[in-house]
Motif scaffolding. Structure first.
Motif, PDB file in Angstrom:
ATOM      1  N   LEU A  12     -15.151 -11.964 -10.981  1.00  0.00           N
ATOM      2  CA  LEU A  12     -16.259 -11.274 -11.625  1.00  0.00           C
ATOM      3  C   LEU A  12     -17.365 -10.889 -10.648  1.00  0.00           C
ATOM      4  CD1 LEU A  12     -16.445 -13.468 -14.857  1.00  0.00           C
ATOM      5  CD2 LEU A  12     -15.421 -11.205 -14.604  1.00  0.00           C
ATOM      6  N   GLU A  13     -17.157 -11.169  -9.359  1.00  0.00           N
ATOM      7  CA  GLU A  13     -18.133 -10.782  -8.341  1.00  0.00           C
ATOM      8  C   GLU A  13     -18.003  -9.290  -8.034  1.00  0.00           C
ATOM      9  OE1 GLU A  13     -17.911 -13.341  -4.946  1.00  0.00           O
ATOM     10  OE2 GLU A  13     -18.225 -15.167  -6.142  1.00  0.00           O
ATOM     11  N   PRO A  14     -19.079  -8.678  -7.522  1.00  0.00           N
ATOM     12  CA  PRO A  14     -19.111  -7.216  -7.338  1.00  0.00           C
ATOM     13  C   PRO A  14     -17.952  -6.635  -6.546  1.00  0.00           C
ATOM     14  CG  PRO A  14     -21.299  -8.122  -7.073  1.00  0.00           C
ATOM     15  CD  PRO A  14     -20.376  -9.295  -7.193  1.00  0.00           C
ATOM     16  N   ASP A  15     -17.459  -7.331  -5.509  1.00  0.00           N
ATOM     17  CA  ASP A  15     -16.402  -6.747  -4.688  1.00  0.00           C
ATOM     18  C   ASP A  15     -15.066  -6.655  -5.425  1.00  0.00           C
ATOM     19  OD1 ASP A  15     -16.225  -9.568  -4.587  1.00  0.00           O
ATOM     20  OD2 ASP A  15     -15.041  -9.487  -2.755  1.00  0.00           O
ATOM     21  N   CYS A  16     -14.954  -7.344  -6.561  1.00  0.00           N
ATOM     22  CA  CYS A  16     -13.724  -7.283  -7.356  1.00  0.00           C
ATOM     23  C   CYS A  16     -13.845  -6.343  -8.548  1.00  0.00           C
ATOM     24  CB  CYS A  16     -13.359  -8.681  -7.864  1.00  0.00           C
ATOM     25  SG  CYS A  16     -12.858  -9.829  -6.575  1.00  0.00           S
ATOM     26  N   ALA A  17     -14.931  -5.579  -8.594  1.00  0.00           N
ATOM     27  CA  ALA A  17     -15.179  -4.712  -9.750  1.00  0.00           C
ATOM     28  C   ALA A  17     -14.078  -3.666  -9.938  1.00  0.00           C
ATOM     29  CB  ALA A  17     -16.539  -4.029  -9.608  1.00  0.00           C
ATOM     30  N   LEU A  18     -13.376  -3.312  -8.855  1.00  0.00           N
ATOM     31  CA  LEU A  18     -12.297  -2.328  -8.956  1.00  0.00           C
ATOM     32  C   LEU A  18     -11.079  -2.864  -9.694  1.00  0.00           C
ATOM     33  CD1 LEU A  18     -12.073  -0.560  -5.452  1.00  0.00           C
ATOM     34  CD2 LEU A  18     -12.535   0.524  -7.651  1.00  0.00           C
ATOM     35  N   LEU A  19     -10.921  -4.176  -9.752  1.00  0.00           N
ATOM     36  CA  LEU A  19      -9.731  -4.766 -10.353  1.00  0.00           C
ATOM     37  C   LEU A  19      -9.782  -4.652 -11.871  1.00  0.00           C
ATOM     38  CD1 LEU A  19      -9.288  -7.980  -8.167  1.00  0.00           C
ATOM     39  CD2 LEU A  19      -8.356  -5.675  -7.807  1.00  0.00           C
TER      40      LEU A  19
ATOM     41  N   LEU B 225      -6.036 -16.700  -5.861  1.00  0.00           N
ATOM     42  CA  LEU B 225      -5.529 -15.345  -5.663  1.00  0.00           C
ATOM     43  C   LEU B 225      -5.783 -14.869  -4.236  1.00  0.00           C
ATOM     44  CD1 LEU B 225      -7.013 -13.881  -8.942  1.00  0.00           C
ATOM     45  CD2 LEU B 225      -4.565 -14.037  -8.483  1.00  0.00           C
ATOM     46  N   ASN B 226      -4.976 -13.925  -3.785  1.00  0.00           N
ATOM     47  CA  ASN B 226      -5.219 -13.272  -2.505  1.00  0.00           C
ATOM     48  C   ASN B 226      -6.161 -12.102  -2.779  1.00  0.00           C
ATOM     49  OD1 ASN B 226      -5.191 -11.873  -0.083  1.00  0.00           O
ATOM     50  ND2 ASN B 226      -3.039 -12.323   0.323  1.00  0.00           N
ATOM     51  N   ILE B 227      -7.442 -12.418  -2.863  1.00  0.00           N
ATOM     52  CA  ILE B 227      -8.451 -11.411  -3.224  1.00  0.00           C
ATOM     53  C   ILE B 227      -8.493 -10.294  -2.195  1.00  0.00           C
ATOM     54  CG2 ILE B 227     -10.926 -10.999  -3.520  1.00  0.00           C
ATOM     55  CD1 ILE B 227      -9.734 -12.440  -5.878  1.00  0.00           C
ATOM     56  N   GLU B 228      -8.464 -10.648  -0.925  1.00  0.00           N
ATOM     57  CA  GLU B 228      -8.597  -9.647   0.137  1.00  0.00           C
ATOM     58  C   GLU B 228      -7.517  -8.573   0.040  1.00  0.00           C
ATOM     59  OE1 GLU B 228      -8.719  -9.344   5.042  1.00  0.00           O
ATOM     60  OE2 GLU B 228      -8.556 -11.299   4.062  1.00  0.00           O
ATOM     61  N   MET B 229      -6.257  -9.001  -0.077  1.00  0.00           N
ATOM     62  CA  MET B 229      -5.158  -8.041  -0.144  1.00  0.00           C
ATOM     63  C   MET B 229      -5.169  -7.256  -1.449  1.00  0.00           C
ATOM     64  SD  MET B 229      -3.263  -8.024   2.613  1.00  0.00           S
ATOM     65  CE  MET B 229      -1.672  -7.411   2.056  1.00  0.00           C
TER      66      MET B 229
ATOM     67  N   GLU C 149       0.829  -1.209   0.000  1.00  0.00           N
ATOM     68  CA  GLU C 149       0.000   0.000   0.000  1.00  0.00           C
ATOM     69  C   GLU C 149       0.860   1.255   0.000  1.00  0.00           C
ATOM     70  OE1 GLU C 149      -3.401   1.477   2.966  1.00  0.00           O
ATOM     71  OE2 GLU C 149      -3.711  -0.584   2.257  1.00  0.00           O
ATOM     72  N   GLU C 150       1.919   1.244   0.780  1.00  0.00           N
ATOM     73  CA  GLU C 150       2.818   2.399   0.821  1.00  0.00           C
ATOM     74  C   GLU C 150       3.461   2.639  -0.541  1.00  0.00           C
ATOM     75  OE1 GLU C 150       4.291   2.128   5.505  1.00  0.00           O
ATOM     76  OE2 GLU C 150       5.396   1.082   3.927  1.00  0.00           O
ATOM     77  N   LEU C 151       3.867   1.572  -1.195  1.00  0.00           N
ATOM     78  CA  LEU C 151       4.496   1.727  -2.505  1.00  0.00           C
ATOM     79  C   LEU C 151       3.481   2.201  -3.541  1.00  0.00           C
ATOM     80  CD1 LEU C 151       6.972   1.473  -4.275  1.00  0.00           C
ATOM     81  CD2 LEU C 151       6.447  -0.955  -4.599  1.00  0.00           C
TER      82      LEU C 151
ATOM     83  N   ALA D 169      -6.415  -2.039  -4.268  1.00  0.00           N
ATOM     84  CA  ALA D 169      -7.189  -1.300  -5.272  1.00  0.00           C
ATOM     85  C   ALA D 169      -8.039  -0.207  -4.632  1.00  0.00           C
ATOM     86  CB  ALA D 169      -8.064  -2.263  -6.071  1.00  0.00           C
ATOM     87  N   GLU D 170      -8.534  -0.475  -3.432  1.00  0.00           N
ATOM     88  CA  GLU D 170      -9.337   0.521  -2.724  1.00  0.00           C
ATOM     89  C   GLU D 170      -8.474   1.646  -2.161  1.00  0.00           C
ATOM     90  OE1 GLU D 170     -13.014  -2.325  -1.140  1.00  0.00           O
ATOM     91  OE2 GLU D 170     -11.268  -1.973   0.145  1.00  0.00           O
ATOM     92  N   ALA D 171      -7.198   1.343  -1.900  1.00  0.00           N
ATOM     93  CA  ALA D 171      -6.313   2.327  -1.268  1.00  0.00           C
ATOM     94  C   ALA D 171      -5.684   3.291  -2.258  1.00  0.00           C
ATOM     95  CB  ALA D 171      -5.217   1.603  -0.490  1.00  0.00           C
TER      96      ALA D 171
END
Length: 247
Positions: A209-216, A177-181, A149-151, A186-188
């Motif tokens: 393809l689920e909604p929470d991954c829409a930012l990717l 994949l490490n979806i959470e991280m 995140e810092e980088l 992507a949110e940060a």
């Protein structure tokens, strides 16, 4: 979402590593250009290429293999591995690479990334490879004190086209994949993020393809394509259908 098939180059051949360990390289094709052509025939829209030897050496080591790929395919190619200075970067762009990935130098020489992104908008990506939450460099051989995140935030306003985020612990072992991280990164940041490391099955494609991954912006797949765990036609159809449904 774009699905990027990966060609990792070691000693001129197409390989996959286990958790970035060069001693655990499995050769999948002795002809990387033929592999690239196959991916193009299968309907992929981009190609992800990494010069593994170059990542360790700090300079291109598989240039002839990359040249052969560029001569064989019409797909846009994003390339990383050993890009530590402007001369190397500009050489790849001149040869026809669509997007150059800067990894180690993003940690060691952030001014280089900023200048590259200024000179070549939309053609520079930052590779962030994380081990236990910390950014790894030099072909993953060394771990820095910086978090992903810092980088990522370091280049928030630099104009880079994408961040390619790899969870090293999952890379090449087909554990998903490490979806959470990846989503958290992507949110940060306000930079498109491409997921990498561990994509193992069509179930992982549907998860992306689920909604929470829409930012990717996309995901990279390697070993699962080579050993048949993911059928290209099925994966690309699922992505197209998801796009149509969202339109």
């Amino acid at each position: 979402m774009i699905l990027f098939p990966a060609i990792d180059l070691k000693e001129g051949r197409c390989v996959r590593l286990v958790q970035g360990d060069m001693a655990q390289a499995v050769v999948f094709n002795d002809d990387p250009a033929a592999q690239g052509a196959r991916f193009e025939e299968q309907g992929f829209s981009w190609l992800h290429v990494v010069d593994l030897d170059g990542a360790f050496a700090g300079a291109p080591m598989n240039a002839s293999a990359v040249d052969a790929i560029l001569a064989r395919v019409t797909l846009p190619v994003q390339l990383g591995g050993g890009v530590r200075d402007m001369r190397t970067l500009e050489s790849w762009l001149a040869k026809g690479v669509a997007r150059v990935i800067i990894g180690t130098a993003a940690v060691r020489d952030p001014a280089f990334v900023r200048e590259a992104a200024r000179l070549y908008p939309e053609r520079i990506a930052v590779g962030i490879d994380a081990k236990d939450g910390r950014v790894a460099v030099e072909g993953w051989a060394q771990t820095s004190s910086m978090t992903a995140e810092e980088l990522g935030r370091r280049f928030e306003d630099a104009g880079v086209a994408a961040i390619i985020y790899t969870d090293i612990a999952r890379d090449g072992i087909l554990k998903g994949l490490n979806i959470e991280m990846t989503v958290a990164l992507a949110e940060a940041v306000g930079i498109p993020v491409i997921a990498s490391g561990g994509l193992a099955s069509i179930a992982d494609i549907h998860r992306l393809l689920e909604p929470d991954c829409a930012l990717l912006a996309g995901a990279i797949t390697g070993r699962a394509l080579y050993d048949g765990r993911i059928d290209p036609a099925e994966a690309l159809t699922a992505i197209r259908q998801a796009k149509s449904a969202a339109a």
